[in-house]
Design a protein around this motif. Structure first.
Motif, PDB file in Angstrom:
ATOM      1  N   LEU A   1      -0.846   0.427   6.127  1.00 34.49           N
ATOM      2  CA  LEU A   1      -1.846  -0.492   6.673  1.00 34.49           C
ATOM      3  C   LEU A   1      -2.895   0.238   7.499  1.00 34.49           C
ATOM      4  CD1 LEU A   1       0.637  -3.339   7.615  1.00 34.49           C
ATOM      5  CD2 LEU A   1      -1.052  -3.381   5.773  1.00 34.49           C
ATOM      6  N   ASP A   2      -2.477   1.249   8.234  1.00 32.93           N
ATOM      7  CA  ASP A   2      -3.435   2.031   9.035  1.00 32.93           C
ATOM      8  C   ASP A   2      -4.419   2.789   8.147  1.00 32.93           C
ATOM      9  OD1 ASP A   2      -2.424   1.230  11.477  1.00 32.93           O
ATOM     10  OD2 ASP A   2      -1.108   2.973  11.710  1.00 32.93           O
ATOM     11  N   ASN A   3      -4.032   3.018   6.896  1.00 31.86           N
ATOM     12  CA  ASN A   3      -4.877   3.808   5.992  1.00 31.86           C
ATOM     13  C   ASN A   3      -5.444   2.993   4.831  1.00 31.86           C
ATOM     14  OD1 ASN A   3      -4.622   6.864   6.822  1.00 31.86           O
ATOM     15  ND2 ASN A   3      -2.570   5.989   7.058  1.00 31.86           N
ATOM     16  N   SER A   4      -5.482   1.674   4.982  1.00 36.44           N
ATOM     17  CA  SER A   4      -6.037   0.818   3.927  1.00 36.44           C
ATOM     18  C   SER A   4      -7.389   0.226   4.299  1.00 36.44           C
ATOM     19  CB  SER A   4      -5.057  -0.326   3.596  1.00 36.44           C
ATOM     20  OG  SER A   4      -3.890   0.180   2.977  1.00 36.44           O
TER      21      SER A   4
ATOM     22  N   ILE B   1      -0.244   5.412  -0.856  1.00 34.69           N
ATOM     23  CA  ILE B   1       1.030   5.292  -1.585  1.00 34.69           C
ATOM     24  C   ILE B   1       1.349   6.605  -2.296  1.00 34.69           C
ATOM     25  CG2 ILE B   1       2.137   4.202  -3.562  1.00 34.69           C
ATOM     26  CD1 ILE B   1       0.853   1.582  -2.757  1.00 34.69           C
ATOM     27  N   SER B   2       0.359   7.186  -2.949  1.00 35.35           N
ATOM     28  CA  SER B   2       0.561   8.466  -3.640  1.00 35.35           C
ATOM     29  C   SER B   2       0.954   9.559  -2.649  1.00 35.35           C
ATOM     30  CB  SER B   2      -0.717   8.871  -4.382  1.00 35.35           C
ATOM     31  OG  SER B   2      -1.045   7.944  -5.387  1.00 35.35           O
TER      32      SER B   2
ATOM     33  N   PHE C   1       8.715   4.520   2.200  1.00 35.37           N
ATOM     34  CA  PHE C   1       7.468   3.858   2.581  1.00 35.37           C
ATOM     35  C   PHE C   1       7.461   3.384   4.031  1.00 35.37           C
ATOM     36  CE2 PHE C   1       7.133   3.153  -2.087  1.00 35.37           C
ATOM     37  CZ  PHE C   1       5.961   3.873  -2.263  1.00 35.37           C
ATOM     38  N   ASP C   2       6.475   3.870   4.766  1.00 31.16           N
ATOM     39  CA  ASP C   2       6.172   3.391   6.114  1.00 31.16           C
ATOM     40  C   ASP C   2       5.021   2.396   5.976  1.00 31.16           C
ATOM     41  OD1 ASP C   2       5.328   2.928   8.689  1.00 31.16           O
ATOM     42  OD2 ASP C   2       5.182   5.037   9.254  1.00 31.16           O
ATOM     43  N   LEU C   3       5.315   1.107   6.184  1.00 31.98           N
ATOM     44  CA  LEU C   3       4.292   0.081   5.994  1.00 31.98           C
ATOM     45  C   LEU C   3       3.162   0.210   7.009  1.00 31.98           C
ATOM     46  CD1 LEU C   3       6.523  -3.059   5.244  1.00 31.98           C
ATOM     47  CD2 LEU C   3       5.664  -1.304   3.686  1.00 31.98           C
ATOM     48  N   LYS C   4       3.471   0.673   8.198  1.00 30.42           N
ATOM     49  CA  LYS C   4       2.414   0.856   9.211  1.00 30.42           C
ATOM     50  C   LYS C   4       1.423   1.934   8.751  1.00 30.42           C
ATOM     51  CE  LYS C   4       1.574   1.629  14.151  1.00 30.42           C
ATOM     52  NZ  LYS C   4       0.620   2.734  14.054  1.00 30.42           N
TER      53      LYS C   4
END
Length: 239
Positions: free
Chosen positions: A202-205, A228-229, A196-199
């Motif tokens: 967040l960039d895609n939420s 996430i998927s 998981f890349d948290l950035k």
């Protein structure tokens, strides 16, 4: 998120009245929510599966085979755990969605601070992972000096760090109880930071305009679930 007392249609699909999980949705987002529910239902447990027939008598019964004990109470507990995991993994108001939304509210401020120190970083390829010690680490093809600047801003925001750790613990805590869906991937303490890349999350939420109008906010749990998927399909191994 809080739940209105009359707003129980979604939660009742997944969890008994005794559960502590709360789900909040606006009335005008009903169609969008139902659409997502139908998509998720293809990979996760749902109540519409055929039920076992009632026993012919009322006495409790144990079946012992090869030292494995199965009771109706144990089966009901297992099914309830699946419902709880499903809501907390996939749904608005669940632990995964809530933790990422907390990060999302801090993210713009952090990126503004980073841009103020070095504007070019906004367009460079870097990411955010969380270590086994709970610290945020900067990844990607940028210099050590740039990584140090970003890391200072990230780890200097206590709310952001706490929310990132909540995301990790809630995800790992519930995928072991779920079935299919995200639970079909091998994600654990050792490989979480590599998957998981948290950035990227967040960039895609960010929600689209139709979502913002329906839910009255920028953060989209639908976009979160999709990313996430996507990351799991790219970087995780199926069990």
């Amino acid at each position: 998120m809080k739940v209105n007392s009359n707003d129980t249609n979604l939660a009742s699909q997944f969890i008994s009245n005794g559960s502590e999980v709360k789900v909040n949705k606006p009335a005008n987002g009903k169609e969008q929510l139902n659409s997502e529910m139908e998509r998720l239902a293809k990979d996760i447990y749902h109540k519409d599966q055929p039920k076992e027939p009632e026993p012919t008598y009322n006495k409790s019964m144990k079946i012992i085979t090869n030292n494995v004990v199965s009771t109706r109470e144990a089966e009901e507990k297992a099914l309830n755990n699946i419902r709880i995991a499903t809501v907390n993994l996939y749904m608005p108001g669940g632990e995964v969605s809530n933790s990422v939304e907390k990060m999302f509210t801090q993210y713009d401020n952090i990126m503004t601070e980073i841009a103020a120190g070095q504007p070019s970083l906004a367009n460079k390829d870097w990411g955010i992972s969380i270590s086994q010690l709970g610290e945020l680490e900067v990844t990607g093809s940028i210099s050590d000096k740039e990584k140090s600047l970003i890391s200072e801003k990230l780890n200097g925001n206590g709310d952001f760090v706490a929310a990132a750790n909540e995301f990790k613990s809630s995800f790992l805590g519930h995928i072991d109880l779920g079935v299919r869906g995200w639970s079909s991937y091998d994600v654990n303490e050792d490989n979480f930071s590599k998957i998981f890349d948290l950035k990227e999350i967040l960039d895609n939420s960010q929600g689209e305009e139709s979502f913002k109008q329906a839910w009255n906010k920028d953060f989209s749990w639908l976009e979160l679930n999709d990313n996430i998927s996507f990351q799991l399909r790219r970087k995780a191994i199926k069990n």
